[in-house]
Design a protein around this motif. Structure first.
Motif, PDB file in Angstrom:
ATOM      1  N   SER A   1      38.222  35.253 -69.520  1.00 39.52           N
ATOM      2  CA  SER A   1      37.357  34.336 -68.819  1.00 39.52           C
ATOM      3  C   SER A   1      36.442  33.572 -69.664  1.00 39.52           C
ATOM      4  CB  SER A   1      36.218  35.540 -67.855  1.00 39.52           C
ATOM      5  OG  SER A   1      35.424  36.324 -68.649  1.00 39.52           O
ATOM      6  N   ASP A   2      36.564  33.629 -70.873  1.00 41.01           N
ATOM      7  CA  ASP A   2      35.649  32.735 -71.784  1.00 41.01           C
ATOM      8  C   ASP A   2      36.447  31.912 -72.821  1.00 41.01           C
ATOM      9  OD1 ASP A   2      33.398  31.692 -72.988  1.00 41.01           O
ATOM     10  OD2 ASP A   2      33.058  33.535 -74.135  1.00 41.01           O
TER      11      ASP A   2
ATOM     12  N   ILE B   1      49.469  26.809 -73.267  1.00 41.59           N
ATOM     13  CA  ILE B   1      48.623  26.224 -72.306  1.00 41.59           C
ATOM     14  C   ILE B   1      47.512  25.176 -73.033  1.00 41.59           C
ATOM     15  CG2 ILE B   1      46.639  26.998 -71.115  1.00 41.59           C
ATOM     16  CD1 ILE B   1      49.285  28.024 -70.158  1.00 41.59           C
ATOM     17  N   PRO B   2      47.326  25.254 -74.312  1.00 39.39           N
ATOM     18  CA  PRO B   2      46.664  24.116 -75.003  1.00 39.39           C
ATOM     19  C   PRO B   2      47.448  22.931 -75.155  1.00 39.39           C
ATOM     20  CG  PRO B   2      46.719  26.124 -76.386  1.00 39.39           C
ATOM     21  CD  PRO B   2      47.321  26.553 -75.046  1.00 39.39           C
ATOM     22  N   ALA B   3      48.765  23.228 -75.396  1.00 43.86           N
ATOM     23  CA  ALA B   3      49.859  22.377 -75.677  1.00 43.86           C
ATOM     24  C   ALA B   3      50.141  21.565 -74.425  1.00 43.86           C
ATOM     25  CB  ALA B   3      50.955  23.049 -76.278  1.00 43.86           C
ATOM     26  N   THR B   4      49.893  22.000 -73.195  1.00 41.43           N
ATOM     27  CA  THR B   4      50.139  21.301 -72.153  1.00 41.43           C
ATOM     28  C   THR B   4      48.951  20.461 -71.352  1.00 41.43           C
ATOM     29  OG1 THR B   4      51.862  23.010 -71.623  1.00 41.43           O
ATOM     30  CG2 THR B   4      51.206  21.837 -69.609  1.00 41.43           C
ATOM     31  N   PHE B   5      47.869  21.203 -71.115  1.00 43.66           N
ATOM     32  CA  PHE B   5      46.849  20.870 -70.479  1.00 43.66           C
ATOM     33  C   PHE B   5      45.638  19.946 -71.328  1.00 43.66           C
ATOM     34  CE2 PHE B   5      48.583  24.497 -68.044  1.00 43.66           C
ATOM     35  CZ  PHE B   5      48.954  23.780 -66.921  1.00 43.66           C
ATOM     36  N   PRO B   6      44.955  19.383 -70.505  1.00 46.89           N
ATOM     37  CA  PRO B   6      43.767  18.737 -71.074  1.00 46.89           C
ATOM     38  C   PRO B   6      42.668  19.434 -71.218  1.00 46.89           C
ATOM     39  CG  PRO B   6      43.946  17.937 -69.110  1.00 46.89           C
ATOM     40  CD  PRO B   6      45.201  18.774 -69.192  1.00 46.89           C
ATOM     41  N   PRO B   7      41.762  19.153 -72.375  1.00 49.09           N
ATOM     42  CA  PRO B   7      40.669  20.393 -72.518  1.00 49.09           C
ATOM     43  C   PRO B   7      39.913  20.994 -71.406  1.00 49.09           C
ATOM     44  CG  PRO B   7      40.662  18.664 -74.052  1.00 49.09           C
ATOM     45  CD  PRO B   7      41.543  18.340 -73.016  1.00 49.09           C
ATOM     46  N   ASP B   8      39.634  20.039 -70.529  1.00 48.03           N
ATOM     47  CA  ASP B   8      39.014  20.869 -69.308  1.00 48.03           C
ATOM     48  C   ASP B   8      39.467  21.779 -68.410  1.00 48.03           C
ATOM     49  OD1 ASP B   8      36.778  19.178 -69.860  1.00 48.03           O
ATOM     50  OD2 ASP B   8      36.980  17.615 -68.417  1.00 48.03           O
ATOM     51  N   LYS B   9      40.773  21.337 -68.159  1.00 48.36           N
ATOM     52  CA  LYS B   9      41.895  22.351 -67.691  1.00 48.36           C
ATOM     53  C   LYS B   9      41.858  23.537 -68.595  1.00 48.36           C
ATOM     54  CE  LYS B   9      42.918  19.690 -64.058  1.00 48.36           C
ATOM     55  NZ  LYS B   9      42.829  20.320 -62.733  1.00 48.36           N
ATOM     56  N   VAL B  10      41.906  23.550 -69.725  1.00 47.90           N
ATOM     57  CA  VAL B  10      42.061  24.641 -70.314  1.00 47.90           C
ATOM     58  C   VAL B  10      40.833  25.726 -70.402  1.00 47.90           C
ATOM     59  CG1 VAL B  10      42.367  25.547 -72.934  1.00 47.90           C
ATOM     60  CG2 VAL B  10      43.790  23.843 -72.193  1.00 47.90           C
ATOM     61  N   GLY B  11      39.804  24.923 -70.513  1.00 42.33           N
ATOM     62  CA  GLY B  11      38.482  25.707 -70.346  1.00 42.33           C
ATOM     63  C   GLY B  11      38.240  26.406 -69.024  1.00 42.33           C
ATOM     64  N   ASP B  12      38.812  25.880 -67.947  1.00 44.92           N
ATOM     65  CA  ASP B  12      39.023  26.638 -66.586  1.00 44.92           C
ATOM     66  C   ASP B  12      40.347  27.721 -66.459  1.00 44.92           C
ATOM     67  OD1 ASP B  12      36.514  25.603 -65.927  1.00 44.92           O
ATOM     68  OD2 ASP B  12      37.606  23.763 -65.178  1.00 44.92           O
ATOM     69  N   PHE B  13      40.868  27.683 -67.211  1.00 48.41           N
ATOM     70  CA  PHE B  13      42.401  28.459 -67.295  1.00 48.41           C
ATOM     71  C   PHE B  13      42.287  29.890 -66.759  1.00 48.41           C
ATOM     72  CE2 PHE B  13      46.017  30.525 -69.083  1.00 48.41           C
ATOM     73  CZ  PHE B  13      47.079  29.989 -68.392  1.00 48.41           C
TER      74      PHE B  13
ATOM     75  N   LYS C   1      41.050  30.801 -63.900  1.00 40.43           N
ATOM     76  CA  LYS C   1      39.756  31.417 -63.206  1.00 40.43           C
ATOM     77  C   LYS C   1      40.157  31.199 -61.676  1.00 40.43           C
ATOM     78  CE  LYS C   1      36.416  30.299 -66.871  1.00 40.43           C
ATOM     79  NZ  LYS C   1      35.197  29.402 -67.130  1.00 40.43           N
ATOM     80  N   ASN C   2      41.250  30.690 -61.235  1.00 40.17           N
ATOM     81  CA  ASN C   2      41.590  30.498 -60.050  1.00 40.17           C
ATOM     82  C   ASN C   2      42.343  31.915 -59.308  1.00 40.17           C
ATOM     83  OD1 ASN C   2      43.912  29.773 -61.265  1.00 40.17           O
ATOM     84  ND2 ASN C   2      44.576  28.534 -59.944  1.00 40.17           N
ATOM     85  N   VAL C   3      42.549  32.715 -60.142  1.00 37.11           N
ATOM     86  CA  VAL C   3      43.345  33.832 -59.496  1.00 37.11           C
ATOM     87  C   VAL C   3      42.223  34.895 -59.034  1.00 37.11           C
ATOM     88  CG1 VAL C   3      45.291  33.437 -61.161  1.00 37.11           C
ATOM     89  CG2 VAL C   3      43.582  35.114 -61.689  1.00 37.11           C
ATOM     90  N   PRO C   4      42.674  35.896 -58.288  1.00 38.57           N
ATOM     91  CA  PRO C   4      41.605  36.891 -57.869  1.00 38.57           C
ATOM     92  C   PRO C   4      40.996  37.659 -58.928  1.00 38.57           C
ATOM     93  CG  PRO C   4      43.936  36.986 -56.646  1.00 38.57           C
ATOM     94  CD  PRO C   4      43.919  36.094 -57.830  1.00 38.57           C
ATOM     95  N   MET C   5      41.615  38.097 -60.131  1.00 43.42           N
ATOM     96  CA  MET C   5      40.801  38.649 -61.364  1.00 43.42           C
ATOM     97  C   MET C   5      39.985  37.717 -62.011  1.00 43.42           C
ATOM     98  SD  MET C   5      43.542  41.343 -62.785  1.00 43.42           S
ATOM     99  CE  MET C   5      44.180  42.720 -61.915  1.00 43.42           C
ATOM    100  N   LYS C   6      39.982  36.448 -61.593  1.00 45.10           N
ATOM    101  CA  LYS C   6      39.080  35.415 -62.179  1.00 45.10           C
ATOM    102  C   LYS C   6      39.162  35.184 -63.588  1.00 45.10           C
ATOM    103  CE  LYS C   6      36.729  34.816 -58.172  1.00 45.10           C
ATOM    104  NZ  LYS C   6      37.379  33.882 -57.232  1.00 45.10           N
ATOM    105  N   ARG C   7      40.306  35.464 -64.352  1.00 45.93           N
ATOM    106  CA  ARG C   7      40.547  35.181 -65.658  1.00 45.93           C
ATOM    107  C   ARG C   7      41.835  35.067 -66.122  1.00 45.93           C
ATOM    108  NH1 ARG C   7      42.553  39.647 -68.361  1.00 45.93           N
ATOM    109  NH2 ARG C   7      42.755  41.743 -67.187  1.00 45.93           N
ATOM    110  N   ALA C   8      42.207  34.514 -67.132  1.00 45.49           N
ATOM    111  CA  ALA C   8      43.497  34.454 -67.818  1.00 45.49           C
ATOM    112  C   ALA C   8      43.912  35.816 -68.423  1.00 45.49           C
ATOM    113  CB  ALA C   8      43.658  33.454 -68.818  1.00 45.49           C
ATOM    114  N   GLY C   9      45.194  36.101 -68.168  1.00 44.37           N
ATOM    115  CA  GLY C   9      45.643  37.364 -68.814  1.00 44.37           C
ATOM    116  C   GLY C   9      46.251  37.183 -70.246  1.00 44.37           C
TER     117      GLY C   9
END
Length: 293
Positions: A13-14, A236-248, A250-258
């Motif tokens: 989540s961080d 992930i960092p090789a695909t998405f821009p920095p803002d998207k990586v920072g939020d990676f 957070k949109n799943v029910p557990m609110k975090r990346a695995g």
């Protein structure tokens, strides 16, 4: 709640903003480093004396799978593109488990290279029981109009053509009880507007898994898949821009990346005798998304 779970929750989540300029990404350049060493995992001999090929085994999910398999008693052949430092790190971790590991660098989109992977594995270990098709690439595009022929073909070659090539090469060496495990994605079920070609390949992998399972079931070869959700890997960092990586994540029910270590046990289950009554199925470590697939 265990300390390990709390660690995953804090790290997932961080995630700070960051970006890498090349694909495939490099795990050595990620911060925080993914949990992919299976440090808390204790094997019980489920894969004793078996040999596994893991494509994309240099980092991320592939690294966790390779190490988990080694802890269960398997020797490992890792196929990867050109991330030599990451691959060497994985090899060292496998060898710390008392197992053997070979590294084979090249493009799995090339049918000849896939044949080379199997040839080197069999010549080194003299047998193979498990194939994990895990290599993948993805490229963000806002519109289908932005996906050119070169990107479309390369994504399909890496993500799904490679699975056909690998299975064709390894099948003559597989005996009853062998396992084939394919990495698909949650995007195969819920879609992704900015990863259109990637999502299409992942949907193809689901159909490939189900159909190949039906074809091989009478030979006693089980074919299954894993569909991870948002997992913190070099892709992930090789695909998405920095803002998207920072939020990676957070949109799943557990609110975090695995973390990769949270996914690898699915592969251990599917590689072992524990899945003796399962074939043509998909496991979903995805942070709580209900996709009914």
């Amino acid at each position: 709640m265990t300390n390990e779970t709390e660690k995953y929750e804090k790290k997932g989540s961080d995630i700070p903003k960051q970006q890498q300029s090349r694909q495939p990404g490099l795990q050595t350049e990620m911060h925080p480093q993914p949990d992919s060493g299976m440090a808390e995992y204790h094997g019980s001999g489920k894969l004793e004396s078996k040999v596994a090929i893991v494509t994309g085994g240099d980092s991320g999910i592939g690294r966790s799978v390779a190490i988990a398999f080694a802890k269960e008693g398997a020797d490992i052949a890792i196929a990867y593109l050109d991330e030599h430092e990451d691959a060497q790190r994985t090899k060292e971790e496998v060898e710390k488990c008392g197992r053997k590991c070979i590294l084979i660098a090249g493009d799995v989109g090339d049918e000849k290279f896939c044949a080379e992977i199997v040839e080197k594995t069999v010549s080194t270990f003299h047998h193979v029981e498990i194939l994990v098709n895990n290599s993948a690439e993805q490229h963000v595009q806002e519109s289908i109009l932005d996906i050119d022929k070169a990107q479309l073909e390369k994504t399909f070659r890496t993500n799904i053509f490679s699975m056909f090539h690998m299975v064709k090469a390894v099948l003559p060496h597989l005996k009853k009880g062998a396992r084939i495990i394919n990495t698909t994605s949650v995007t195969a079920y819920k879609g992704s507007p900015h990863l259109l070609d990637y999502s299409a390949t992942k949907g193809a992998i689901v159909a490939f898994t189900r159909s190949l399972s039906l074809q091989l079931i009478e030979q006693g070869i089980h074919v299954n898949a894993v569909a991870p959700g948002p997992i913190w890997t070099p892709l992930i960092p090789a695909t998405f821009p920095p803002d998207k990586v920072g939020d990676f994540g957070k949109n799943v029910p557990m609110k975090r990346a695995g973390q990769p270590d949270e996914v690898a046990p699915c592969y251990v289950f599917l590689a072992s005798q524990d899945c003796s009554y399962m074939s043509g199925q998909v496991l979903h470590p995805n942070g709580g998304n209900i996709i009914n697939g």
